[in-house]
Write an enzyme that holds these catalytic residues in place. Structure first.
Site, PDB file in Angstrom:
ATOM      1  N   ASP A 243      11.761  10.728  -2.426  1.00 13.04           N
ATOM      2  CA  ASP A 243      12.885  11.548  -2.875  1.00 13.04           C
ATOM      3  C   ASP A 243      12.969  11.425  -4.391  1.00 13.04           C
ATOM      4  O   ASP A 243      12.086  10.813  -5.029  1.00 13.04           O
ATOM      5  CB  ASP A 243      14.195  11.156  -2.145  1.00 13.04           C
ATOM      6  CG  ASP A 243      14.757   9.813  -2.608  1.00 13.04           C
ATOM      7  OD1 ASP A 243      14.091   9.107  -3.387  1.00 13.04           O
ATOM      8  OD2 ASP A 243      15.877   9.476  -2.184  1.00 13.04           O
ATOM      9  N   HIS A 244      14.033  11.968  -4.984  1.00 10.68           N
ATOM     10  CA  HIS A 244      14.161  11.923  -6.445  1.00 10.68           C
ATOM     11  C   HIS A 244      14.197  10.482  -6.953  1.00 10.68           C
ATOM     12  O   HIS A 244      13.727  10.200  -8.048  1.00 10.68           O
ATOM     13  CB  HIS A 244      15.415  12.684  -6.890  1.00 10.68           C
ATOM     14  CG  HIS A 244      16.669  12.206  -6.225  1.00 10.68           C
ATOM     15  ND1 HIS A 244      16.949  12.467  -4.902  1.00 10.68           N
ATOM     16  CD2 HIS A 244      17.700  11.452  -6.686  1.00 10.68           C
ATOM     17  CE1 HIS A 244      18.103  11.912  -4.579  1.00 10.68           C
ATOM     18  NE2 HIS A 244      18.574  11.280  -5.640  1.00 10.68           N
TER      19      HIS A 244
ATOM     20  N   CYS B 168      11.732   5.699  -2.126  1.00  8.87           N
ATOM     21  CA  CYS B 168      13.053   6.186  -2.537  1.00  8.87           C
ATOM     22  C   CYS B 168      13.609   5.187  -3.538  1.00  8.87           C
ATOM     23  O   CYS B 168      12.844   4.399  -4.117  1.00  8.87           O
ATOM     24  CB  CYS B 168      13.972   6.427  -1.327  1.00  8.87           C
ATOM     25  SG  CYS B 168      14.406   4.981  -0.357  1.00  8.87           S
TER      26      CYS B 168
ATOM     27  N   THR C 260      15.597   2.587  -3.046  1.00 11.48           N
ATOM     28  CA  THR C 260      15.571   1.216  -2.512  1.00 11.48           C
ATOM     29  C   THR C 260      14.454   0.957  -1.500  1.00 11.48           C
ATOM     30  O   THR C 260      14.171  -0.203  -1.191  1.00 11.48           O
ATOM     31  CB  THR C 260      16.895   0.935  -1.776  1.00 11.48           C
ATOM     32  OG1 THR C 260      17.021   1.904  -0.720  1.00 11.48           O
ATOM     33  CG2 THR C 260      18.086   1.026  -2.713  1.00 11.48           C
ATOM     34  N   GLY C 261      13.913   1.992  -0.909  1.00 10.83           N
ATOM     35  CA  GLY C 261      12.992   1.855   0.228  1.00 10.83           C
ATOM     36  C   GLY C 261      13.734   1.789   1.549  1.00 10.83           C
ATOM     37  O   GLY C 261      13.131   1.935   2.616  1.00 10.83           O
TER      38      GLY C 261
ATOM     39  N   HIS D  79       1.238  -8.534  11.632  1.00 11.54           N
ATOM     40  CA  HIS D  79       2.062  -8.834  12.811  1.00 11.54           C
ATOM     41  C   HIS D  79       2.726  -7.612  13.435  1.00 11.54           C
ATOM     42  O   HIS D  79       2.921  -7.578  14.645  1.00 11.54           O
ATOM     43  CB  HIS D  79       3.147  -9.851  12.442  1.00 11.54           C
ATOM     44  CG  HIS D  79       2.614 -11.241  12.258  1.00 11.54           C
ATOM     45  ND1 HIS D  79       3.417 -12.353  12.189  1.00 11.54           N
ATOM     46  CD2 HIS D  79       1.345 -11.691  12.125  1.00 11.54           C
ATOM     47  CE1 HIS D  79       2.671 -13.436  12.023  1.00 11.54           C
ATOM     48  NE2 HIS D  79       1.407 -13.061  11.969  1.00 11.54           N
ATOM     49  N   ASN D  80       3.107  -6.623  12.622  1.00 12.26           N
ATOM     50  CA  ASN D  80       3.844  -5.460  13.158  1.00 12.26           C
ATOM     51  C   ASN D  80       2.982  -4.207  13.272  1.00 12.26           C
ATOM     52  O   ASN D  80       3.458  -3.187  13.763  1.00 12.26           O
ATOM     53  CB  ASN D  80       5.059  -5.123  12.278  1.00 12.26           C
ATOM     54  CG  ASN D  80       5.870  -6.321  11.857  1.00 12.26           C
ATOM     55  OD1 ASN D  80       6.101  -6.561  10.663  1.00 12.26           O
ATOM     56  ND2 ASN D  80       6.316  -7.114  12.812  1.00 12.26           N
TER      57      ASN D  80
ATOM     58  N   ARG E  54      13.704   1.547  -7.640  1.00  8.85           N
ATOM     59  CA  ARG E  54      14.727   0.845  -8.421  1.00  8.85           C
ATOM     60  C   ARG E  54      14.697  -0.657  -8.133  1.00  8.85           C
ATOM     61  O   ARG E  54      15.522  -1.404  -8.641  1.00  8.85           O
ATOM     62  CB  ARG E  54      16.113   1.429  -8.105  1.00  8.85           C
ATOM     63  CG  ARG E  54      16.215   2.905  -8.481  1.00  8.85           C
ATOM     64  CD  ARG E  54      17.486   3.562  -7.949  1.00  8.85           C
ATOM     65  NE  ARG E  54      17.431   5.007  -8.177  1.00  8.85           N
ATOM     66  CZ  ARG E  54      18.195   5.885  -7.538  1.00  8.85           C
ATOM     67  NH1 ARG E  54      19.064   5.479  -6.636  1.00  8.85           N
ATOM     68  NH2 ARG E  54      18.068   7.181  -7.775  1.00  8.85           N
TER      69      ARG E  54
ATOM     70  N   ARG F 237      -1.369 -12.188  20.219  1.00  4.95           N
ATOM     71  CA  ARG F 237       0.006 -12.228  20.732  1.00  4.95           C
ATOM     72  C   ARG F 237       0.873 -11.096  20.167  1.00  4.95           C
ATOM     73  O   ARG F 237       1.874 -10.706  20.783  1.00  4.95           O
ATOM     74  CB  ARG F 237       0.655 -13.585  20.439  1.00  4.95           C
ATOM     75  CG  ARG F 237       0.906 -13.869  18.966  1.00  4.95           C
ATOM     76  CD  ARG F 237       1.354 -15.309  18.756  1.00  4.95           C
ATOM     77  NE  ARG F 237       1.798 -15.583  17.397  1.00  4.95           N
ATOM     78  CZ  ARG F 237       0.992 -15.792  16.357  1.00  4.95           C
ATOM     79  NH1 ARG F 237      -0.334 -15.736  16.526  1.00  4.95           N
ATOM     80  NH2 ARG F 237       1.470 -16.061  15.162  1.00  4.95           N
ATOM     81  N   HIS F 238       0.458 -10.559  19.032  1.00  4.82           N
ATOM     82  CA  HIS F 238       1.254  -9.493  18.419  1.00  4.82           C
ATOM     83  C   HIS F 238       1.076  -8.151  19.120  1.00  4.82           C
ATOM     84  O   HIS F 238       1.913  -7.261  18.981  1.00  4.82           O
ATOM     85  CB  HIS F 238       0.911  -9.371  16.931  1.00  4.82           C
ATOM     86  CG  HIS F 238       1.120 -10.670  16.210  1.00  4.82           C
ATOM     87  ND1 HIS F 238       2.366 -11.223  16.048  1.00  4.82           N
ATOM     88  CD2 HIS F 238       0.230 -11.540  15.665  1.00  4.82           C
ATOM     89  CE1 HIS F 238       2.246 -12.382  15.418  1.00  4.82           C
ATOM     90  NE2 HIS F 238       0.965 -12.599  15.176  1.00  4.82           N
TER      91      HIS F 238
END
Ligand code: RB5
Length: 148
Positions: free
Chosen positions: A11-12, A68, A70-71, A101-102, A112, A135-136
């Site tokens: 975004d902006h 963005c 902040t993310g 892991h994810n 920012r 295991r993940h």
């Protein structure tokens, strides 16, 4: 990654960092698909997250990056899409671990929050780190079940 293709959006609040990341990825040989936004004018991050996530959901791209301010907004919006595992990261440890892991398929960054150097390092870890499996695999499967 299986391919040197990646999709990116902002975004902006993430417009400047997105440009820096595109240059970095192109220098590394990536073919980068940019879903916008294409100016610093105010826009709504859920629209951009939705456009990017749909192209991962339909198999056009394996992984994406959303920027963005902040993310965080991007990660909230992205994680509302089935099959999307988006991680808002602010350090290299998290960027590596969310791949291991994810099996994260979307990296969310805050212009920012982090500088361009750190953001590029996180992007490199996101593109170059393999899912650990083991295991993940069960746990990522459980995440997928929560989509249903
Ligand atoms: C835009 O001002 C800002 O709210 C957005 O970029 C993002 O940080 C939201 O999470």
């Amino acid at each position: 990654m299986n391919t040197k293709q990646i999709i990116i959006g902002c975004d902006h609040g993430g417009f400047v960092l997105k440009g820096q990341l595109i240059k970095h990825l192109q220098r590394r040989g990536f073919d980068v698909c940019d879903v916008g936004t294409y100016s610093a004018d105010s826009c709504n991050y859920p629209d951009i997250a939705d456009a990017l996530c749909k192209k991962i959901q339909n198999g056009e791209f394996e992984r994406g990056i959303l920027v963005c301010g902040t993310g965080i907004g991007m990660s909230i919006a992205a994680n509302k899409h089935s099959g999307i595992r988006a991680a808002a990261c602010e350090n290299t440890f998290s960027a590596r671990m969310t791949r291991m892991h994810n099996d994260a398929n979307v990296l969310c960054l805050g212009e920012r929050v982090v500088g361009a150097g750190l953001a590029c390092d996180m992007v490199d870890l996101f593109t170059d780190t393999d899912f650990e499996g083991g295991r993940h695999t069960l746990r990522v499967g459980m995440l997928n079940d929560l989509d249903k």
